[in-house]
Write an enzyme that holds these catalytic residues in place. Structure first.
Site, PDB file in Angstrom:
ATOM      1  N   LYS A   1      32.791  10.429   9.505  1.00  0.00           N
ATOM      2  CA  LYS A   1      32.835  10.575  10.971  1.00  0.00           C
ATOM      3  C   LYS A   1      31.892   9.618  11.698  1.00  0.00           C
ATOM      4  CE  LYS A   1      34.549  15.294  11.272  1.00  0.00           C
ATOM      5  NZ  LYS A   1      34.327  16.667  11.715  1.00  0.00           N
TER       6      LYS A   1
ATOM      7  N   ASP B   1      36.796  17.525  17.927  1.00  0.00           N
ATOM      8  CA  ASP B   1      36.110  18.725  17.414  1.00  0.00           C
ATOM      9  C   ASP B   1      35.451  19.470  18.570  1.00  0.00           C
ATOM     10  OD1 ASP B   1      36.650  18.477  14.670  1.00  0.00           O
ATOM     11  OD2 ASP B   1      34.977  17.103  14.373  1.00  0.00           O
TER      12      ASP B   1
HETATM   13  P1  NAD Z   1      27.079  19.183   7.626  1.00  0.00           P
HETATM   14  O1  NAD Z   1      26.800  19.291   6.178  1.00  0.00           O
HETATM   15  O2  NAD Z   1      27.100  17.852   8.294  1.00  0.00           O
HETATM   16  O3  NAD Z   1      26.007  20.068   8.438  1.00  0.00           O
HETATM   17  C1  NAD Z   1      25.649  21.388   8.096  1.00  0.00           C
HETATM   18  C2  NAD Z   1      24.215  21.617   8.565  1.00  0.00           C
HETATM   19  O4  NAD Z   1      23.888  22.986   8.331  1.00  0.00           O
HETATM   20  C3  NAD Z   1      23.177  20.779   7.815  1.00  0.00           C
HETATM   21  O5  NAD Z   1      22.378  20.082   8.747  1.00  0.00           O
HETATM   22  C4  NAD Z   1      22.382  21.825   7.019  1.00  0.00           C
HETATM   23  O6  NAD Z   1      21.009  21.456   6.876  1.00  0.00           O
HETATM   24  C5  NAD Z   1      22.522  23.052   7.887  1.00  0.00           C
HETATM   25  N1  NAD Z   1      22.324  24.313   7.196  1.00  0.00           N
HETATM   26  C6  NAD Z   1      22.796  24.716   5.986  1.00  0.00           C
HETATM   27  N2  NAD Z   1      22.412  25.978   5.728  1.00  0.00           N
HETATM   28  C7  NAD Z   1      21.686  26.401   6.797  1.00  0.00           C
HETATM   29  C8  NAD Z   1      21.035  27.626   7.141  1.00  0.00           C
HETATM   30  N3  NAD Z   1      21.049  28.682   6.316  1.00  0.00           N
HETATM   31  N4  NAD Z   1      20.385  27.709   8.321  1.00  0.00           N
HETATM   32  C9  NAD Z   1      20.357  26.650   9.171  1.00  0.00           C
HETATM   33  N5  NAD Z   1      20.966  25.459   8.895  1.00  0.00           N
HETATM   34  C10 NAD Z   1      21.624  25.346   7.725  1.00  0.00           C
HETATM   35  O7  NAD Z   1      28.452  19.945   7.837  1.00  0.00           O
HETATM   36  P2  NAD Z   1      29.394  19.874   9.134  1.00  0.00           P
HETATM   37  O8  NAD Z   1      30.339  18.740   9.001  1.00  0.00           O
HETATM   38  O9  NAD Z   1      28.537  19.945  10.337  1.00  0.00           O
HETATM   39  O10 NAD Z   1      30.270  21.197   8.952  1.00  0.00           O
HETATM   40  C11 NAD Z   1      29.659  22.488   8.893  1.00  0.00           C
HETATM   41  C12 NAD Z   1      30.741  23.523   8.663  1.00  0.00           C
HETATM   42  O11 NAD Z   1      31.551  23.602   9.807  1.00  0.00           O
HETATM   43  C13 NAD Z   1      31.687  23.148   7.529  1.00  0.00           C
HETATM   44  O12 NAD Z   1      31.273  23.778   6.380  1.00  0.00           O
HETATM   45  C14 NAD Z   1      33.051  23.618   7.993  1.00  0.00           C
HETATM   46  O13 NAD Z   1      33.385  24.819   7.361  1.00  0.00           O
HETATM   47  C15 NAD Z   1      32.891  23.882   9.442  1.00  0.00           C
HETATM   48  N6  NAD Z   1      33.770  23.102  10.314  1.00  0.00           N
HETATM   49  C16 NAD Z   1      34.751  23.758  10.984  1.00  0.00           C
HETATM   50  C17 NAD Z   1      35.578  23.078  11.843  1.00  0.00           C
HETATM   51  C18 NAD Z   1      36.666  23.812  12.576  1.00  0.00           C
HETATM   52  O14 NAD Z   1      37.546  23.142  13.117  1.00  0.00           O
HETATM   53  N7  NAD Z   1      36.661  25.124  12.627  1.00  0.00           N
HETATM   54  C19 NAD Z   1      35.412  21.698  12.044  1.00  0.00           C
HETATM   55  C20 NAD Z   1      34.396  21.043  11.342  1.00  0.00           C
HETATM   56  C21 NAD Z   1      33.576  21.760  10.482  1.00  0.00           C
END
Ligand code: NAD
Length: 300
Positions: free
Chosen positions: A93, A129
């Site tokens: 992205k 998004d």
């Molecule tokens: P990413 O890995 O870029 O970011 C996730 C963040 O969460 C990281 O910065 C990590 O340090 C943090 N994190 C992990 N565990 C944590 C906790 N217990 N407390 C606080 N922070 C914590 O991932 P992303 O691309 O941002 O996606 C995150 C999630 O969102 C994905 O797993 C996916 O399921 C979901 N998502 C959903 C949609 C949708 O359309 N519904 C779209 C994109 C992503």
């Protein structure tokens, strides 16, 4: 009589993009580990319903044994093959931005792209998004208080959610991430755009949720691979609204516990569907039917 060794003709330059045949649209998704993605079925069913020959290909970097360094080649190939556009997901992205001609305002502010439109030899980046989350929120939690919101996760999806919440008028957003620097960087970037003090990075889940109207999970916690919750369930209160963005599975521990506690909830389905609704419009120039796409998503 001599013949060429191969039957192939020289590839045209990337700028000589063949126009898609009327009524036919070829698009795809570039990302790693996307075999289970529902995007092909979601987009293609909407194309079918509209009488468009719509083909959505998965371009899985893991399956191809490629990394983000393959992006320039894949983009050029997509242009040469007449793709109308591409969705882009983890880990591309941000990496894709260097290979685009322009970004729309929101993708530029977010510095993240999930949709690339390929047209007339140009590559334009968009971010659906954030608008997907915003539309889901407008439909499901329109009247919910948003003076203070706690957001867990400051990754790519968290940034899009934060942008949506601030655009929808959230007064103060507390961002919590186990990677503190990530939360701070997001707070700084968004404060610059939306005003000082609107976004604060916090490390304490208790403090972030204590005075909040609502809470959003944008961490991977709750996915099949990462079971559990991003914060202790004891912090839930009946007067909190709870939005989840994980949608694989749709029913997460957070949603179940929040409902049991009496909270209003919103699942990750809406964000997933509405980002696709807008991407479909960008790819085809035709509006998708959101109710139909929501129905199809629910059936999957
Ligand atoms: P990413 O890995 O870029 O970011 C996730 C963040 O969460 C990281 O910065 C990590 O340090 C943090 N994190 C992990 N565990 C944590 C906790 N217990 N407390 C606080 N922070 C914590 O991932 P992303 O691309 O941002 O996606 C995150 C999630 O969102 C994905 O797993 C996916 O399921 C979901 N998502 C959903 C949609 C949708 O359309 N519904 C779209 C994109 C992503």
């Amino acid at each position: 009589m001599s013949r060429p060794q191969s039957g192939r003709r020289p590839a045209p330059a990337a700028t000589e993009t063949p126009a898609a045949a009327p009524g036919s649209v070829l698009v795809g998704l570039i990302g790693a580990g996307i075999r289970e993605s529902r995007s092909p079925r979601l987009h293609e069913r909407e194309g079918d319903a509209q009488g468009i020959r719509y083909v959505y290909k998965l371009i899985d970097l893991d399956v191809l044994g490629l990394g983000v360094e393959a992006l320039p080649g894949l983009l050029t190939a997509a242009e040469r093959l007449g793709f109308a556009g591409l969705n882009v997901t983890h880990p591309c992205k941000q990496a894709v931005i260097a290979h685009l001609d322009a970004l729309d305002d929101d993708a530029s502010a977010l510095q993240a792209v999930n949709t690339v439109v390929l047209r007339d030899g140009r590559r334009i980046g968009h971010n659906t998004d954030w608008s997907g989350f915003a539309e889901s929120f407008r439909r499901e939690l329109a009247d919910a208080g948003r003076g203070r919101v706690a957001l867990f996760g400051a990754g790519g999806a968290g940034a899009a959610v934060a942008y949506a919440l601030l655009t929808l008028g959230a007064g103060e957003l507390a961002v919590v991430d186990t990677d503190r620097r990530r939360a701070e960087a997001l707070a700084e970037a968004l404060s610059a755009r939306f005003g000082a003090g609107r976004v604060v990075a916090r490390t304490d889940a208790d403090g972030a949720i204590a005075g909040a109207d609502g809470v959003v999970n944008a961490t991977p916690c709750g996915m099949a691979k990462y079971p559990g919750m991003a914060f202790p369930a004891r912090l839930l209160r009946p007067d909190l609204w709870v939005a989840e963005i994980v949608y694989f599975p749709l029913e997460t521990e957070l949603l179940g516990r929040a409902r049991a506690c009496g909270c209003r909830t919103m699942s990750g389905a809406g964000m997933a569907v509405f980002q696709a609704v807008e991407a479909f419009r960008l790819f085809t120039g035709r509006a998708a039917d959101p109710e139909r796409m929501l129905r199809h998503f629910a059936e999957m």
